[in-house]
Design a protein around this motif. Sequence first.
Motif, PDB file in Angstrom:
ATOM      1  N   HIS A   1       0.825  -1.207   0.000  1.00  0.00           N
ATOM      2  CA  HIS A   1       0.000   0.000   0.000  1.00  0.00           C
ATOM      3  C   HIS A   1       0.858   1.256   0.000  1.00  0.00           C
ATOM      4  O   HIS A   1       0.535   2.244  -0.669  1.00  0.00           O
ATOM      5  CB  HIS A   1      -0.949  -0.027   1.208  1.00  0.00           C
ATOM      6  CG  HIS A   1      -2.066   0.943   1.117  1.00  0.00           C
ATOM      7  ND1 HIS A   1      -2.244   1.959   2.029  1.00  0.00           N
ATOM      8  CD2 HIS A   1      -3.075   1.069   0.218  1.00  0.00           C
ATOM      9  CE1 HIS A   1      -3.315   2.661   1.695  1.00  0.00           C
ATOM     10  NE2 HIS A   1      -3.844   2.140   0.604  1.00  0.00           N
ATOM     11  N   THR A   2       1.955   1.239   0.719  1.00  0.00           N
ATOM     12  CA  THR A   2       2.829   2.415   0.784  1.00  0.00           C
ATOM     13  C   THR A   2       3.781   2.510  -0.407  1.00  0.00           C
ATOM     14  O   THR A   2       4.456   3.527  -0.573  1.00  0.00           O
ATOM     15  CB  THR A   2       3.637   2.434   2.102  1.00  0.00           C
ATOM     16  OG1 THR A   2       4.364   1.199   2.222  1.00  0.00           O
ATOM     17  CG2 THR A   2       2.727   2.599   3.303  1.00  0.00           C
ATOM     18  N   SER A   3       3.820   1.482  -1.250  1.00  0.00           N
ATOM     19  CA  SER A   3       4.696   1.520  -2.431  1.00  0.00           C
ATOM     20  C   SER A   3       3.999   2.125  -3.649  1.00  0.00           C
ATOM     21  O   SER A   3       4.658   2.444  -4.637  1.00  0.00           O
ATOM     22  CB  SER A   3       5.168   0.108  -2.788  1.00  0.00           C
ATOM     23  OG  SER A   3       4.111  -0.658  -3.373  1.00  0.00           O
ATOM     24  N   LEU A   4       2.691   2.283  -3.577  1.00  0.00           N
ATOM     25  CA  LEU A   4       1.916   2.719  -4.727  1.00  0.00           C
ATOM     26  C   LEU A   4       1.766   4.240  -4.786  1.00  0.00           C
ATOM     27  O   LEU A   4       1.725   4.903  -3.749  1.00  0.00           O
ATOM     28  CB  LEU A   4       0.514   2.103  -4.674  1.00  0.00           C
ATOM     29  CG  LEU A   4       0.421   0.582  -4.694  1.00  0.00           C
ATOM     30  CD1 LEU A   4      -1.015   0.147  -4.425  1.00  0.00           C
ATOM     31  CD2 LEU A   4       0.918   0.035  -6.018  1.00  0.00           C
ATOM     32  N   GLU A   5       1.649   4.758  -6.003  1.00  0.00           N
ATOM     33  CA  GLU A   5       1.179   6.125  -6.191  1.00  0.00           C
ATOM     34  C   GLU A   5      -0.231   6.016  -6.755  1.00  0.00           C
ATOM     35  O   GLU A   5      -0.424   5.529  -7.865  1.00  0.00           O
ATOM     36  CB  GLU A   5       2.066   6.918  -7.145  1.00  0.00           C
ATOM     37  CG  GLU A   5       1.591   8.357  -7.300  1.00  0.00           C
ATOM     38  CD  GLU A   5       2.524   9.203  -8.141  1.00  0.00           C
ATOM     39  OE1 GLU A   5       3.510   9.733  -7.577  1.00  0.00           O
ATOM     40  OE2 GLU A   5       2.268   9.322  -9.357  1.00  0.00           O
ATOM     41  N   LEU A   6      -1.204   6.435  -5.973  1.00  0.00           N
ATOM     42  CA  LEU A   6      -2.600   6.380  -6.386  1.00  0.00           C
ATOM     43  C   LEU A   6      -3.018   7.745  -6.914  1.00  0.00           C
ATOM     44  O   LEU A   6      -2.379   8.754  -6.631  1.00  0.00           O
ATOM     45  CB  LEU A   6      -3.478   5.955  -5.206  1.00  0.00           C
ATOM     46  CG  LEU A   6      -3.092   4.623  -4.540  1.00  0.00           C
ATOM     47  CD1 LEU A   6      -4.009   4.323  -3.367  1.00  0.00           C
ATOM     48  CD2 LEU A   6      -3.109   3.483  -5.535  1.00  0.00           C
ATOM     49  N   VAL A   7      -4.095   7.765  -7.688  1.00  0.00           N
ATOM     50  CA  VAL A   7      -4.560   9.013  -8.285  1.00  0.00           C
ATOM     51  C   VAL A   7      -6.045   9.186  -8.000  1.00  0.00           C
ATOM     52  O   VAL A   7      -6.834   8.253  -8.195  1.00  0.00           O
ATOM     53  CB  VAL A   7      -4.333   9.023  -9.812  1.00  0.00           C
ATOM     54  CG1 VAL A   7      -4.845  10.322 -10.418  1.00  0.00           C
ATOM     55  CG2 VAL A   7      -2.863   8.839 -10.134  1.00  0.00           C
ATOM     56  N   ALA A   8      -6.422  10.367  -7.533  1.00  0.00           N
ATOM     57  CA  ALA A   8      -7.840  10.684  -7.323  1.00  0.00           C
ATOM     58  C   ALA A   8      -8.489  10.900  -8.684  1.00  0.00           C
ATOM     59  O   ALA A   8      -8.128  11.832  -9.403  1.00  0.00           O
ATOM     60  CB  ALA A   8      -7.980  11.931  -6.456  1.00  0.00           C
ATOM     61  N   LEU A   9      -9.430  10.019  -9.035  1.00  0.00           N
ATOM     62  CA  LEU A   9     -10.083  10.144 -10.337  1.00  0.00           C
ATOM     63  C   LEU A   9     -11.381  10.935 -10.262  1.00  0.00           C
ATOM     64  O   LEU A   9     -11.714  11.666 -11.184  1.00  0.00           O
ATOM     65  CB  LEU A   9     -10.359   8.763 -10.939  1.00  0.00           C
ATOM     66  CG  LEU A   9      -9.133   7.992 -11.410  1.00  0.00           C
ATOM     67  CD1 LEU A   9      -9.554   6.711 -12.112  1.00  0.00           C
ATOM     68  CD2 LEU A   9      -8.254   8.829 -12.327  1.00  0.00           C
ATOM     69  N   PHE A  10     -12.113  10.779  -9.176  1.00  0.00           N
ATOM     70  CA  PHE A  10     -13.347  11.541  -9.010  1.00  0.00           C
ATOM     71  C   PHE A  10     -13.724  11.548  -7.545  1.00  0.00           C
ATOM     72  O   PHE A  10     -13.168  10.800  -6.740  1.00  0.00           O
ATOM     73  CB  PHE A  10     -14.489  10.987  -9.879  1.00  0.00           C
ATOM     74  CG  PHE A  10     -14.921   9.584  -9.542  1.00  0.00           C
ATOM     75  CD1 PHE A  10     -16.006   9.349  -8.718  1.00  0.00           C
ATOM     76  CD2 PHE A  10     -14.258   8.494 -10.073  1.00  0.00           C
ATOM     77  CE1 PHE A  10     -16.412   8.055  -8.414  1.00  0.00           C
ATOM     78  CE2 PHE A  10     -14.656   7.198  -9.781  1.00  0.00           C
ATOM     79  CZ  PHE A  10     -15.735   6.981  -8.945  1.00  0.00           C
ATOM     80  N   SER A  11     -14.648  12.424  -7.200  1.00  0.00           N
ATOM     81  CA  SER A  11     -15.113  12.551  -5.817  1.00  0.00           C
ATOM     82  C   SER A  11     -16.595  12.213  -5.749  1.00  0.00           C
ATOM     83  O   SER A  11     -17.317  12.346  -6.726  1.00  0.00           O
ATOM     84  CB  SER A  11     -14.887  13.979  -5.306  1.00  0.00           C
ATOM     85  OG  SER A  11     -13.525  14.317  -5.384  1.00  0.00           O
TER      86      SER A  11
END
Length: 197
Positions: free
Chosen positions: A103-113
């Motif tokens: 979980h801490t190795s990933l770069e996640l992206v906010a796609l929508f709210s």
Amino acid sequence: MNLVRVGARACLVEVEDAVTAASLATWARESGPAADEIVPAATTVLFDGVDPAEVAAALPHWSRDAPPARGPVVRVPVTYDGPDLEAVAAHWGCSADEVVALHTSLELVALFSGFAPGFSYLSGLPAERSVPRLESPRARVAPGSVALADTWCGIYPSASPGGWLVVGTTDVVLWDADLPQPALLAPGTRVRFEVAG
């Protein structure tokens, strides 16, 4: 892709997935029809305050290869103490420490709210790490809960019912209505989770 009129001055464009919706929204904000609001969701983009005919005329100029917005990186410290951490580990066939490491190795992206003010759907969990929702949602999930469902990650900004698997907690404020941009994790924001010190 399908366009659905929503009154005289709005329409929904239906697409196949959230990444495509984010891509369309990014393009539309930069060079698409002049709408008052452009709001991506899981499989739609809302164009509000614009003639749907203008949207229909502009869509052929959008390239599906256009990337979604790439915003700033926000680092979120997490205490990995969630009630479902062991369940996620069992589902992945690994230890709780390995869940934290991935979980801490990933770069996640906010796609929508959606769902609640400040709740962002974070994409980037590998398909093989998909997890099911709880069979019976909790009546109350605490604010700051970091949770997983399917291939999404999210942080509950306030106390609410919820069926996602909670792996940890954070003290980060996700929604502040007094700020010019109330949502910390607006679409396009990149998110890196780290173990709280």
